[in-house]
Scaffold this motif. Structure first.
Motif, mmCIF file in Angstrom:
data_model
loop_
_atom_site.group_PDB
_atom_site.id
_atom_site.type_symbol
_atom_site.label_atom_id
_atom_site.label_comp_id
_atom_site.label_asym_id
_atom_site.label_seq_id
_atom_site.Cartn_x
_atom_site.Cartn_y
_atom_site.Cartn_z
ATOM 1 N N GLU A 1 -10.058 34.368 26.588
ATOM 2 C CA GLU A 1 -11.039 35.355 27.024
ATOM 3 C C GLU A 1 -10.560 36.774 26.722
ATOM 4 O OE1 GLU A 1 -13.536 36.662 31.075
ATOM 5 O OE2 GLU A 1 -11.853 35.243 31.180
ATOM 6 N N TYR A 2 -11.484 37.587 26.223
ATOM 7 C CA TYR A 2 -11.144 38.985 25.960
ATOM 8 C C TYR A 2 -11.156 39.749 27.285
ATOM 9 C CZ TYR A 2 -11.003 43.681 24.047
ATOM 10 O OH TYR A 2 -10.628 44.976 23.766
ATOM 11 N N ASP B 1 -8.674 42.899 29.566
ATOM 12 C CA ASP B 1 -7.598 43.884 29.459
ATOM 13 C C ASP B 1 -6.238 43.225 29.696
ATOM 14 O OD1 ASP B 1 -9.471 45.839 28.974
ATOM 15 O OD2 ASP B 1 -9.457 46.645 31.033
ATOM 16 N N ALA B 2 -6.191 42.300 30.652
ATOM 17 C CA ALA B 2 -4.927 41.633 30.971
ATOM 18 C C ALA B 2 -4.426 40.794 29.794
ATOM 19 C CB ALA B 2 -5.095 40.752 32.207
ATOM 20 N N ASN B 3 -5.332 40.094 29.129
ATOM 21 C CA ASN B 3 -4.916 39.261 28.002
ATOM 22 C C ASN B 3 -4.515 40.104 26.795
ATOM 23 O OD1 ASN B 3 -5.237 36.848 29.363
ATOM 24 N ND2 ASN B 3 -7.373 36.580 28.718
ATOM 25 N N VAL B 4 -5.206 41.203 26.594
ATOM 26 C CA VAL B 4 -4.836 42.131 25.522
ATOM 27 C C VAL B 4 -3.437 42.701 25.785
ATOM 28 C CG1 VAL B 4 -5.335 44.401 24.533
ATOM 29 C CG2 VAL B 4 -7.172 42.731 24.827
ATOM 30 N N TRP C 1 7.897 39.443 14.628
ATOM 31 C CA TRP C 1 6.823 40.309 15.139
ATOM 32 C C TRP C 1 5.468 39.857 14.599
ATOM 33 C CZ3 TRP C 1 4.082 43.756 11.840
ATOM 34 C CH2 TRP C 1 3.235 44.650 12.504
ATOM 35 N N ARG C 2 5.436 39.581 13.290
ATOM 36 C CA ARG C 2 4.196 39.111 12.667
ATOM 37 C C ARG C 2 3.730 37.785 13.265
ATOM 38 N NH1 ARG C 2 5.554 36.550 7.333
ATOM 39 N NH2 ARG C 2 6.275 35.057 8.900
ATOM 40 N N ASP C 3 4.679 36.883 13.492
ATOM 41 C CA ASP C 3 4.305 35.551 13.976
ATOM 42 C C ASP C 3 3.700 35.599 15.376
ATOM 43 O OD1 ASP C 3 5.165 34.532 11.604
ATOM 44 O OD2 ASP C 3 7.051 33.710 12.373
ATOM 45 N N VAL C 4 4.219 36.496 16.240
ATOM 46 C CA VAL C 4 3.617 36.651 17.568
ATOM 47 C C VAL C 4 2.163 37.097 17.421
ATOM 48 C CG1 VAL C 4 3.634 38.003 19.706
ATOM 49 C CG2 VAL C 4 5.779 37.118 18.785
ATOM 50 N N GLY C 5 1.943 38.091 16.559
ATOM 51 C CA GLY C 5 0.582 38.574 16.351
ATOM 52 C C GLY C 5 -0.327 37.512 15.762
ATOM 53 N N ASN C 6 0.194 36.761 14.802
ATOM 54 C CA ASN C 6 -0.628 35.718 14.167
ATOM 55 C C ASN C 6 -0.950 34.575 15.121
ATOM 56 O OD1 ASN C 6 -0.911 36.964 11.716
ATOM 57 N ND2 ASN C 6 0.772 35.872 10.731
ATOM 58 N N ASN C 7 -0.079 34.330 16.066
ATOM 59 C CA ASN C 7 -0.309 33.256 17.032
ATOM 60 C C ASN C 7 -1.268 33.667 18.150
ATOM 61 O OD1 ASN C 7 1.366 31.401 15.748
ATOM 62 N ND2 ASN C 7 3.188 32.082 16.862
ATOM 63 N N GLU C 8 -1.232 34.947 18.537
ATOM 64 C CA GLU C 8 -1.930 35.354 19.750
ATOM 65 C C GLU C 8 -3.180 36.218 19.536
ATOM 66 O OE1 GLU C 8 0.633 36.762 22.845
ATOM 67 O OE2 GLU C 8 2.280 35.422 22.268
ATOM 68 N N ILE C 9 -3.200 37.047 18.499
ATOM 69 C CA ILE C 9 -4.369 37.916 18.296
ATOM 70 C C ILE C 9 -5.611 37.122 17.883
ATOM 71 C CG2 ILE C 9 -5.315 39.819 16.919
ATOM 72 C CD1 ILE C 9 -2.492 41.022 16.881
ATOM 73 N N PRO C 10 -5.515 36.189 16.920
ATOM 74 C CA PRO C 10 -6.719 35.430 16.562
ATOM 75 C C PRO C 10 -7.331 34.676 17.742
ATOM 76 C CG PRO C 10 -5.040 35.159 14.885
ATOM 77 C CD PRO C 10 -4.384 35.847 16.031
ATOM 78 N N ALA C 11 -6.486 34.221 18.667
ATOM 79 C CA ALA C 11 -7.015 33.487 19.827
ATOM 80 C C ALA C 11 -7.972 34.357 20.627
ATOM 81 C CB ALA C 11 -5.859 33.021 20.706
ATOM 82 N N ILE C 12 -7.678 35.650 20.714
ATOM 83 C CA ILE C 12 -8.555 36.576 21.427
ATOM 84 C C ILE C 12 -9.795 36.892 20.599
ATOM 85 C CG2 ILE C 12 -8.765 38.977 22.202
ATOM 86 C CD1 ILE C 12 -5.980 38.794 23.344
ATOM 87 N N VAL C 13 -9.593 37.176 19.322
ATOM 88 C CA VAL C 13 -10.718 37.559 18.465
ATOM 89 C C VAL C 13 -11.718 36.408 18.311
ATOM 90 C CG1 VAL C 13 -11.386 38.284 16.137
ATOM 91 C CG2 VAL C 13 -9.354 39.279 17.209
ATOM 92 N N TYR C 14 -11.212 35.193 18.129
ATOM 93 C CA TYR C 14 -12.094 34.046 17.902
ATOM 94 C C TYR C 14 -12.565 33.373 19.187
ATOM 95 C CZ TYR C 14 -10.831 34.414 12.967
ATOM 96 O OH TYR C 14 -10.663 34.861 11.673
ATOM 97 N N GLN D 1 -14.468 43.463 15.241
ATOM 98 C CA GLN D 1 -14.312 42.120 14.669
ATOM 99 C C GLN D 1 -15.056 41.074 15.503
ATOM 100 O OE1 GLN D 1 -10.051 41.629 14.452
ATOM 101 N NE2 GLN D 1 -9.863 42.776 12.536
ATOM 102 N N ILE D 2 -14.907 41.167 16.806
ATOM 103 C CA ILE D 2 -15.580 40.214 17.699
ATOM 104 C C ILE D 2 -17.095 40.319 17.556
ATOM 105 C CG2 ILE D 2 -15.997 39.647 20.130
ATOM 106 C CD1 ILE D 2 -13.079 40.482 20.691
ATOM 107 N N GLU D 3 -17.600 41.546 17.473
ATOM 108 C CA GLU D 3 -19.043 41.762 17.323
ATOM 109 C C GLU D 3 -19.557 41.185 16.006
ATOM 110 O OE1 GLU D 3 -19.321 45.959 17.640
ATOM 111 O OE2 GLU D 3 -19.045 45.998 19.832
ATOM 112 N N GLN D 4 -18.803 41.359 14.919
ATOM 113 C CA GLN D 4 -19.259 40.850 13.622
ATOM 114 C C GLN D 4 -19.195 39.325 13.567
ATOM 115 O OE1 GLN D 4 -20.849 43.183 12.071
ATOM 116 N NE2 GLN D 4 -19.943 44.440 13.700
#
Length: 470
Positions: free
Chosen positions: A446-447, A449-452, A429-442, A270-273
């Motif tokens: 910073e991407y 290992d620690a942030n993941v 569970w969904r809300d945690v993912g929606n709040n935190e995953i896009p921040a890494i992808v977009y 996703q990050i690459e695209q």
């Protein structure tokens, strides 16, 4: 054995002939619940379905029973009310069905309030994500004996294991409109062929898809994109990582697996695209992915079968020559057995465990999940059929949506489960993912290992909580 109830079988449930008047009632107002996930991509312009013509009131037979049926509000619940009405009409006055319409987001709270107060409706619909909590708490009737008496062959039904998972292996409901995600890719034929030199096929791979969407984006330049990817938490994000043999949640619903290498392969893709501008950013897709496709800013749109309704209508209105293929194969397609379908879902129908009329309530949910009802739903509104997969192969359905048999073929092979925590805390569970995953992808965070791992840990914290309302 037949997979649907014949009129002779329906006679056992007191539903033959015509005569009962169906009464409409409004659901009581409740405090808004947390937003529930949608089972399908929203259509650009939802079709308006005209209500059934009003009929003269016909007196109910002496001793007639009344079933309260909670349906989805508006056009999305039109088939529930149409076939609830037919069920009552076929009872020769023995059954009256009262409808209590409720908005999607408010339905869980309304049902919970009714369950606690002992006033739950006799039959109800539900969403795959918030069905488990109510089922775990004993809200729904065990319908195994009624299914057996009706001669229903559950081998023809999709996702039956889901309804047994939350009720000690006993069947707690029947599935309505069904699908999986990501399921199919809609594409602008003219754009794709000009950019990529060919059209995709049902056997295309992620490598093919990547090449295609980059070529499409490059052809038109700034502000135009080749494809999309679900970024975030919940079942959509989990399903999108499936082709990489990854996900957000373990199959038993107890472990966050976002930090696992397979899931991160999908995140890195996703990050690459995004970096190559093949897929849109959050800001780019403000108008909505489906609308981007219809406005010819997006060459391909990968979603679930439920998107067919809006895409077919919108493509015709916008003079787009649209093709449809199965979503691209990822590494998971090379597994043994190969896996291609992810995040299966089927809107749910169940009867109250303490209803005074269990057989009649079962007859009602069997009617609104029947092949006849689901075919009517598809042909009348354009929505995809239900969990009874034979409907997906019906000749009239296939004429309207030629790709539906291919979807059903995939659905028969799906072995993974809808992404729902074992403690049923889907929304948190969904809300945690929606709040935190896009921040890494977009790139907001910073991407590393620690942030993941931090995101994974935060999702795990929700999974480790006790089940709400236990």
């Amino acid at each position: 054995m037949s997979s649907t109830m014949t009129r002779r079988a329906l006679l056992r449930w007191g539903a033959v002939g015509a005569g009962a008047m169906v009464l409409a009632a409004c659901a009581p107002k409740q405090a808004p619940a947390e937003p529930a996930p949608k089972e399908e991509a929203p259509a650009a312009k939802e079709p308006t379905v005209a209500p059934a013509a009003k009929e003269e009131a016909k007196p109910a037979a002496a001793g007639a029973i009344t079933l309260r049926f909670m349906t989805r509000q508006g056009d999305a619940g039109v088939h529930m009310r149409e076939f609830g009405k037919r069920y009552a009409d076929e009872s020769e006055g023995k059954i009256v069905v009262e409808f209590e319409e409720a908005p999607w987001d408010e339905t869980p709270k309304i049902l919970e309030t009714q369950l606690i107060s002992g006033t739950m409706v006799d039959a109800t619909w539900g969403d795959t994500a918030w069905w488990p909590n109510m089922a775990r708490r004993g809200a729904y009737l065990d319908i195994e004996e009624y299914v057996a008496e009706a001669g229903m062959n559950l081998d023809d039904w999709f996702n039956v294991a889901w309804f047994r998972r939350w009720t000690d292996g006993k069947l707690s409901g029947l599935g309505g409109a069904a699908g999986f995600h990501p399921g199919i890719t809609f594409y602008n034929k003219e754009w794709v062929v000009e950019a990529w030199g060919k059209e995709p096929t049902d056997d295309w791979t992620l490598e093919d898809f990547t090449e295609c969407i980059n070529a499409c984006a490059k052809l038109k330049g700034e502000g135009y994109f080749g494809g999309n990817a679900d970024v975030g938490g919940g079942h959509g994000g989990d399903g999108w990582l499936g082709p990489f043999n990854g996900g957000l949640l373990s199959q038993d619903g107890t472990q966050a697996i976002f930090a696992e290498p397979e899931a991160q392969d999908g995140i890195k893709w996703q990050i690459e695209q995004l970096a190559s501008k093949a897929i849109p950013t959050r800001e780019d897709q403000a108008e909505g992915l489906m609308q981007m496709f219809l406005n010819q800013k997006l060459a391909t749109y990968t979603s679930n079968p439920g998107a067919s309704q809006g895409m077919s209508k919108g493509a015709e209105e916008n003079n787009i020559d649209m093709g449809v293929v199965l979503s691209p194969k990822g590494p998971s397609a090379s597994l043994n057995p190969p896996q291609r379908g992810f995040c299966p879902y089927a809107n749910t129908f169940g009867a109250y465990s303490k209803t005074k009329y269990p057989r009649e309530a079962f007859g009602l949910i069997a009617r609104v999940t029947s092949e006849e009802c689901m075919k009517w739903l598809c042909l009348t509104t354009g929505k995809q059929p239900g969990a009874l997969l034979t409907t997906w192969y019906d000749s009239e359905v296939v004429e309207k949506f030629p790709w539906f048999p291919k979807c059903a073929d995939v659905m028969k092979t799906i072995t993974d489960a809808f992404a729902c925590p074992a403690n049923t805390r889907y929304n948190e569970w969904r809300d945690v993912g929606n709040n935190e995953i896009p921040a890494i992808v977009y790139g907001d965070v910073e991407y590393t290992d620690a942030n993941v791992q931090a995101v994974n840990d935060h999702m795990q914290e929700v999974l480790d909580l006790p089940m709400p309302g236990a």
